[in-house]
Design a protein around this motif. Structure first.
Motif, PDB file in Angstrom:
ATOM      1  N   ALA A 291       6.239 -12.209   2.005  1.00  0.00           N
ATOM      2  CA  ALA A 291       6.211 -12.041   3.129  1.00  0.00           C
ATOM      3  C   ALA A 291       4.455 -11.386   3.951  1.00  0.00           C
ATOM      4  CB  ALA A 291       7.622 -11.067   3.547  1.00  0.00           C
ATOM      5  N   GLY A 292       3.868 -11.175   2.799  1.00  0.00           N
ATOM      6  CA  GLY A 292       2.211 -11.362   2.887  1.00  0.00           C
ATOM      7  C   GLY A 292       2.387  -9.417   3.306  1.00  0.00           C
ATOM      8  N   GLU A 293       3.064  -8.581   2.329  1.00  0.00           N
ATOM      9  CA  GLU A 293       2.856  -7.405   2.552  1.00  0.00           C
ATOM     10  C   GLU A 293       2.483  -6.433   1.131  1.00  0.00           C
ATOM     11  OE1 GLU A 293       7.143  -6.252   1.536  1.00  0.00           O
ATOM     12  OE2 GLU A 293       7.824  -8.332   0.971  1.00  0.00           O
ATOM     13  N   PHE A 294       2.109  -7.197   0.824  1.00  0.00           N
ATOM     14  CA  PHE A 294       1.736  -6.160  -1.070  1.00  0.00           C
ATOM     15  C   PHE A 294       0.028  -5.655  -0.631  1.00  0.00           C
ATOM     16  CE2 PHE A 294       5.748  -8.116  -2.284  1.00  0.00           C
ATOM     17  CZ  PHE A 294       6.614  -7.156  -2.432  1.00  0.00           C
ATOM     18  N   GLU A 295      -0.291  -4.447  -1.743  1.00  0.00           N
ATOM     19  CA  GLU A 295      -2.050  -4.819  -1.639  1.00  0.00           C
ATOM     20  C   GLU A 295      -1.726  -5.345  -2.996  1.00  0.00           C
ATOM     21  OE1 GLU A 295      -4.109  -3.271  -0.199  1.00  0.00           O
ATOM     22  OE2 GLU A 295      -3.220  -2.296   1.905  1.00  0.00           O
ATOM     23  N   TYR A 313       1.797 -13.356  -0.638  1.00  0.00           N
ATOM     24  CA  TYR A 313       2.311 -12.173  -0.591  1.00  0.00           C
ATOM     25  C   TYR A 313       1.282 -10.850  -0.422  1.00  0.00           C
ATOM     26  CZ  TYR A 313       5.387 -14.726  -4.371  1.00  0.00           C
ATOM     27  OH  TYR A 313       5.591 -15.695  -5.096  1.00  0.00           O
ATOM     28  N   LYS A 315      -0.597  -8.853   1.723  1.00  0.00           N
ATOM     29  CA  LYS A 315      -1.438  -7.774   3.138  1.00  0.00           C
ATOM     30  C   LYS A 315      -2.412  -7.713   2.937  1.00  0.00           C
ATOM     31  CE  LYS A 315       0.046  -3.563   3.916  1.00  0.00           C
ATOM     32  NZ  LYS A 315       0.661  -2.857   3.815  1.00  0.00           N
ATOM     33  N   ARG A 316      -3.369  -7.450   1.499  1.00  0.00           N
ATOM     34  CA  ARG A 316      -4.730  -7.373   1.266  1.00  0.00           C
ATOM     35  C   ARG A 316      -5.119  -7.524  -0.563  1.00  0.00           C
ATOM     36  NH1 ARG A 316      -9.431  -5.071   2.450  1.00  0.00           N
ATOM     37  NH2 ARG A 316     -10.027  -3.901   1.086  1.00  0.00           N
ATOM     38  N   ASP A 356      -0.015  -2.180  -5.230  1.00  0.00           N
ATOM     39  CA  ASP A 356       1.496  -2.896  -5.311  1.00  0.00           C
ATOM     40  C   ASP A 356       1.192  -3.720  -6.600  1.00  0.00           C
ATOM     41  OD1 ASP A 356       2.433  -0.988  -3.122  1.00  0.00           O
ATOM     42  OD2 ASP A 356       1.309  -2.812  -2.142  1.00  0.00           O
TER      43      ASP A 356
END
Ligand SMILES: C[S@@+](CC[C@H](N)C(=O)[O-])C[C@H]1O[C@@H](n2cnc3c(N)ncnc32)[C@H](O)[C@@H]1O
Length: 456
Positions: A291-295, A313, A315-316, A356
């Motif tokens: 969900a594209g939510e992890f650093e 996966y 966010k950045r 993360d």
């Protein structure tokens, strides 16, 4: 005087302007060769203003655009140049190189064949054709192409080096490894700057169990170049000197800067490299979804083979690697939010509780005792963060690390478990899988996932 076909397609200028464009083109090429890409690009464009459609300027500007990550523009420019000078073998060859580096192997092959049609003794094109056939796993055709190259160019050191590598990659018998050693020896004799040939010679000798000869190759090399990191490391890898606690920074830089151009092709096509996929799949099983939510830190990102697997996966997504050459290749992918050239342990220490996920495919093989780097990874993770990595497996029940003759370290399961525990990881899973081939044999590795606990 009748105008040539090429001249009818470019704007006709006065003799003074012609002299001008030639001078600027020469300056552009000099800047290009010196690595000053800004100046070179500016001057190539100046040439094209002085003389629209000038084919050499379009050709070299195309190469430069690719070097700067604008490969599509590069292809368009060289194709346009080839419309004006369709029999230019170097332009076909360079266009092939762009397609090859962009993974379009069939197009690359077509370009190299066209280059050879223009000038059948174009050694680079013959060499590239062989490489691209090998990369397409057309083993017999690749062998014929390398053999033709050596027949045409018996003094071309790189041809022997590549044939040696091919024979070792596809060795079906001891004789092939012996022939590979002979090819590496000849490559080095023909070009003593070809140090990869010397390194490979030592590895083939080791594979043949001619350990004394392998040690001697590296010893002679150390005697000639005492500060060169490669023979020092490889001498230790063959048991001729004490193994360092991890591969020295200058060794890693030297090896991977030189490997950057051919890494993807060599690993993916010739060595059946699977570590990124295996590790990403194992990690995916632990995560809630892409969900594209992890650093995420791609630790030892190399040319960025893990980037497409991690991107969904992230966010950045940050990549770090010691080798500037590898990082430049990763940059060409355009998928990382940040790329840094740095040593991994120091980098992790400098980024406490920043990620993360720390993901490290086929990189911790360059570390001996894993305790320090795993401790740094633990500190760089946020609570509940995941560390995912692969390392080559050493057999045995004891806590042991071996520096293997390949120059990479191998760790026992017990060592991995102990280093994870002492770094403070709570949840751990250690699977096993084939990471790649070496000398035709599967290389078994540990596929490790470890989670930082919620507190502390
Ligand atoms: C075999 S490549 C793997 C690259 C990438 N992870 C992949 O799977 O394609 C190993 C990479 O680790 C990098 N490396 C080795 N030791 C390192 C260190 N101490 N710090 C940072 N990078 C390192 C090398 O430069 C190289 O790019």
């Amino acid at each position: 005087m009748p105008l040539s076909r090429a001249a009818t397609r470019v704007a006709v200028r006065s003799p003074g302007e012609a002299a001008d464009y030639r001078r600027v083109l020469k300056q552009a090429m000099q800047s290009h060769q010196a690595g000053d890409l800004d100046a070179a690009e500016h001057r190539y464009r100046e040439v094209l203003e002085l003389r629209a459609g000038q084919p050499d300027a379009m050709h070299y500007l195309g190469v430069l655009c690719h070097q700067r990550g604008r490969s599509d523009e590069g292809v368009r420019l060289i194709e346009a140049a080839l419309k004006i000078t369709p029999k230019h073998p170097d332009a076909h060859n360079n266009l092939g190189n762009i397609h090859k580096e962009c993974g379009r192997l069939a197009e690359a092959e077509r370009c190299y064949r066209k280059a050879l049609k223009c000038g059948s003794l174009h050694y680079n094109a013959q060499n590239n054709l062989a490489v691209v056939l090998e990369a397409q796993e057309r083993v017999e055709e690749a062998f014929q192409a390398y053999a033709k190259l050596l027949q045409q160019a018996p003094k071309f050191a790189q041809g022997y080096y590549l044939m040696g590598r091919f024979l070792r990659n596809y060795a079906q018998s001891k004789e092939h490894v012996e022939q590979s050693a002979q090819c590496f020896r000849t490559a080095y004799e023909l070009d003593p700057r070809n140090l990869r040939a010397l390194e490979s010679l030592g590895m083939s000798l080791y594979t043949l169990n001619r350990i004394g000869e392998a040690v001697q190759v590296y010893r002679d090399w150390v005697a000639r170049e005492p500060d060169h990191p490669v023979p020092r490391h490889m001498l230790a890898a063959c048991g001729g000197a004490q193994a360092p606690t991890r591969a020295a920074d200058d060794y890693v830089r030297e090896v991977f800067d030189a490997f950057a151009d051919s890494f993807d092709e060599q690993l993916l096509k010739n060595l059946g490299y699977r570590a990124p996929e295996i590790l990403a799949e194992a990690l995916g099983g632990m995560l809630p979804g892409a969900a594209g939510e992890f650093e995420i830190l791609d630790a030892g990102c190399g040319t960025g083979l893990c980037e497409p697997l991690l991107r969904p996966y992230a966010k950045r997504l940050v990549g770090v690697d010691l080798s500037g050459g590898m990082i430049e290749k990763a940059r060409l992918r355009g998928g990382y939010d940040e790329l840094d050239v740095a040593e991994l342990t120091a980098y992790l220490r400098a980024h406490p509780a920043a990620y993360d996920i720390v993901f490290s495919a086929d990189t911790l093989e360059y570390f001996g005792d894993l305790e320090e780097v795993l401790d740094a990874a633990h500190a760089a993770l946020r609570q509940h963060g995941w560390l995912a990595f692969t390392v080559e497996a050493a057999q045995g029940e004891d806590d042991r690390v071996d520096l293997s003759p390949s120059g990479r370290y191998q760790h026992t399961r017990h060592h991995v478990e102990r280093a994870l525990s002492s770094a403070g990881f709570s949840r751990k899973s250690i699977g096993t899988d084939t990471l790649r081939k070496e000398g035709g044999q599967p290389v078994t590795g540990w596929v490790v996932l470890a989670q930082r606990a919620g507190q502390g």
